[in-house]
Scaffold this motif. Structure first.
Motif, mmCIF file in Angstrom:
data_model
loop_
_atom_site.group_PDB
_atom_site.id
_atom_site.type_symbol
_atom_site.label_atom_id
_atom_site.label_comp_id
_atom_site.label_asym_id
_atom_site.label_seq_id
_atom_site.Cartn_x
_atom_site.Cartn_y
_atom_site.Cartn_z
ATOM 1 N N LEU A 174 0.843 -1.203 0.000
ATOM 2 C CA LEU A 174 0.000 0.000 0.000
ATOM 3 C C LEU A 174 0.872 1.244 0.000
ATOM 4 O O LEU A 174 1.829 1.331 0.773
ATOM 5 N N LYS A 175 0.514 2.187 -0.854
ATOM 6 C CA LYS A 175 1.147 3.499 -0.761
ATOM 7 C C LYS A 175 0.521 4.206 0.432
ATOM 8 O O LYS A 175 -0.573 3.866 0.889
ATOM 9 N N ILE A 176 1.206 5.221 0.911
ATOM 10 C CA ILE A 176 0.743 5.918 2.112
ATOM 11 C C ILE A 176 -0.644 6.525 1.909
ATOM 12 O O ILE A 176 -1.462 6.537 2.825
ATOM 13 N N GLY A 177 -0.948 6.991 0.720
ATOM 14 C CA GLY A 177 -2.279 7.548 0.438
ATOM 15 C C GLY A 177 -3.367 6.491 0.531
ATOM 16 O O GLY A 177 -4.472 6.770 1.017
ATOM 17 N N GLU A 178 -3.054 5.293 0.070
ATOM 18 C CA GLU A 178 -4.021 4.195 0.158
ATOM 19 C C GLU A 178 -4.249 3.799 1.620
ATOM 20 O O GLU A 178 -5.381 3.544 2.036
ATOM 21 N N LEU A 179 -3.161 3.777 2.401
ATOM 22 C CA LEU A 179 -3.281 3.460 3.826
ATOM 23 C C LEU A 179 -4.095 4.540 4.531
ATOM 24 O O LEU A 179 -4.914 4.244 5.395
ATOM 25 N N ALA A 180 -3.892 5.784 4.139
ATOM 26 C CA ALA A 180 -4.657 6.891 4.727
ATOM 27 C C ALA A 180 -6.147 6.704 4.460
ATOM 28 O O ALA A 180 -6.973 6.890 5.356
ATOM 29 N N LYS A 181 -6.511 6.312 3.258
ATOM 30 C CA LYS A 181 -7.923 6.079 2.932
ATOM 31 C C LYS A 181 -8.496 4.930 3.756
ATOM 32 O O LYS A 181 -9.614 5.007 4.258
ATOM 33 N N GLN A 182 -7.721 3.872 3.920
ATOM 34 C CA GLN A 182 -8.192 2.707 4.676
ATOM 35 C C GLN A 182 -8.397 3.026 6.150
ATOM 36 O O GLN A 182 -9.312 2.513 6.777
ATOM 37 N N THR A 183 -7.529 3.870 6.708
ATOM 38 C CA THR A 183 -7.539 4.117 8.153
ATOM 39 C C THR A 183 -8.291 5.383 8.555
ATOM 40 O O THR A 183 -8.582 5.575 9.728
ATOM 41 N N LEU B 78 -6.992 8.301 8.480
ATOM 42 C CA LEU B 78 -6.025 9.265 8.995
ATOM 43 C C LEU B 78 -5.391 10.054 7.855
ATOM 44 O O LEU B 78 -5.352 9.590 6.717
ATOM 45 N N ALA B 79 -4.897 11.220 8.182
ATOM 46 C CA ALA B 79 -4.223 12.043 7.184
ATOM 47 C C ALA B 79 -2.852 11.446 6.861
ATOM 48 O O ALA B 79 -2.222 10.802 7.707
ATOM 49 N N VAL B 80 -2.411 11.677 5.653
ATOM 50 C CA VAL B 80 -1.091 11.203 5.230
ATOM 51 C C VAL B 80 -0.015 11.747 6.171
ATOM 52 O O VAL B 80 0.910 11.029 6.555
ATOM 53 N N GLY B 81 -0.143 13.009 6.573
ATOM 54 C CA GLY B 81 0.830 13.608 7.480
ATOM 55 C C GLY B 81 0.912 12.884 8.811
ATOM 56 O O GLY B 81 1.995 12.729 9.384
ATOM 57 N N THR B 82 -0.228 12.435 9.304
ATOM 58 C CA THR B 82 -0.258 11.681 10.561
ATOM 59 C C THR B 82 0.473 10.351 10.391
ATOM 60 O O THR B 82 1.260 9.952 11.252
ATOM 61 N N LEU B 83 0.239 9.682 9.287
ATOM 62 C CA LEU B 83 0.922 8.407 9.030
ATOM 63 C C LEU B 83 2.426 8.609 8.893
ATOM 64 O O LEU B 83 3.212 7.801 9.396
ATOM 65 N N ARG B 84 2.826 9.688 8.228
ATOM 66 C CA ARG B 84 4.261 9.991 8.132
ATOM 67 C C ARG B 84 4.847 10.233 9.518
ATOM 68 O O ARG B 84 5.952 9.785 9.830
ATOM 69 N N TYR B 85 4.097 10.957 10.342
ATOM 70 C CA TYR B 85 4.545 11.230 11.711
ATOM 71 C C TYR B 85 4.702 9.929 12.493
ATOM 72 O O TYR B 85 5.709 9.720 13.172
ATOM 73 N N TYR B 86 3.722 9.054 12.390
ATOM 74 C CA TYR B 86 3.816 7.742 13.040
ATOM 75 C C TYR B 86 5.056 6.995 12.552
ATOM 76 O O TYR B 86 5.753 6.347 13.315
ATOM 77 N N SER B 87 5.309 7.069 11.254
ATOM 78 C CA SER B 87 6.480 6.424 10.669
ATOM 79 C C SER B 87 7.764 7.020 11.235
ATOM 80 O O SER B 87 8.681 6.298 11.612
ATOM 81 N N GLN C 281 -2.133 -2.181 12.404
ATOM 82 C CA GLN C 281 -1.205 -1.486 13.306
ATOM 83 C C GLN C 281 -1.747 -0.091 13.629
ATOM 84 O O GLN C 281 -1.720 0.340 14.774
ATOM 85 N N VAL C 282 -2.265 0.598 12.626
ATOM 86 C CA VAL C 282 -2.845 1.927 12.842
ATOM 87 C C VAL C 282 -4.060 1.815 13.759
ATOM 88 O O VAL C 282 -4.253 2.639 14.659
ATOM 89 N N GLU C 283 -4.875 0.804 13.563
ATOM 90 C CA GLU C 283 -6.042 0.596 14.422
ATOM 91 C C GLU C 283 -5.604 0.370 15.870
ATOM 92 O O GLU C 283 -6.211 0.898 16.802
ATOM 93 N N PHE C 284 -4.521 -0.391 16.058
ATOM 94 C CA PHE C 284 -3.987 -0.606 17.403
ATOM 95 C C PHE C 284 -3.568 0.727 18.022
ATOM 96 O O PHE C 284 -3.878 1.009 19.182
ATOM 97 N N ILE C 285 -2.869 1.549 17.263
ATOM 98 C CA ILE C 285 -2.414 2.857 17.756
ATOM 99 C C ILE C 285 -3.612 3.708 18.161
ATOM 100 O O ILE C 285 -3.619 4.316 19.233
ATOM 101 N N LYS C 286 -4.636 3.730 17.314
ATOM 102 C CA LYS C 286 -5.827 4.533 17.614
ATOM 103 C C LYS C 286 -6.542 4.025 18.868
ATOM 104 O O LYS C 286 -6.975 4.810 19.711
ATOM 105 N N LYS C 287 -6.643 2.715 19.030
ATOM 106 C CA LYS C 287 -7.289 2.143 20.217
ATOM 107 C C LYS C 287 -6.479 2.472 21.472
ATOM 108 O O LYS C 287 -7.049 2.811 22.512
#
Length: 146
Positions: free
Chosen positions: A7-16, A18-27, A52-58
């Motif tokens: 998954l590209k980061i944009g695709e992961l953002a759509k699935q979760t 969350l904003a792409v910037g948030t995912l980059r920050y997590y990374s 993993q993102v769902e775990f972080i959010k929970k």
């Protein structure tokens, strides 16, 4: 690398959600690891990255900080179950909440005392430079939550 399997980061953002910037920050914090980076600089994530993102959010919903979540994930990444760490962190959070509740209760009582005093004397004498003589009458050392 077959980029179609990741998954590209944009695709992961759509699935979760969350904003792409948030995912980059997590990374950047090490909470979410891309499988690899392409020649184009894109971050590619495995399909279980959304879990993993769902775990972080929970974990955030439970009041865990990103730093604490990183500690939990580090224990997991060493092949250990982090449940005892989670319980310890949770116990500390409960203790902190108990302290905050006591502080807030004391502060509420203090405010109620001011309200009562001010109701009995709503217009104390004031100096010309005072914005509000009621607030001016408060001691800086008396407020419980400074």
């Amino acid at each position: 690398m077959n980029e179609a399997t990741f998954l590209k980061i944009g695709e992961l953002a759509k699935q979760t959600g969350l904003a792409v910037g948030t995912l980059r920050y997590y990374s950047d914090l090490g909470l979410l690891q891309p499988v690899q980076r392409g020649d184009n600089g894109y971050r590619y994530y495995s399909h279980d990255a959304s879990q993993q993102v769902e775990f972080i959010k929970k974990a955030q919903t439970l009041g865990f900080t990103l730093e604490e979540i990183k500690q939990i994930l580090d224990v997991r990444d060493r092949g250990e179950k982090p449940c005892s760490l989670v319980q310890s962190l949770l116990n500390n959070k409960i203790k902190q909440l108990e302290i905050q509740i006591k502080q807030m209760t004391l502060f509420k009582a203090e405010l109620e005392e001011y309200r009562s005093a001010w109701t009995n004397n709503p217009s104390p004498e004031s100096k010309p430079q005072e914005v509000c003589p009621l607030i001016s009458s408060v001691s800086l050392h008396s407020a419980s939550l400074n």
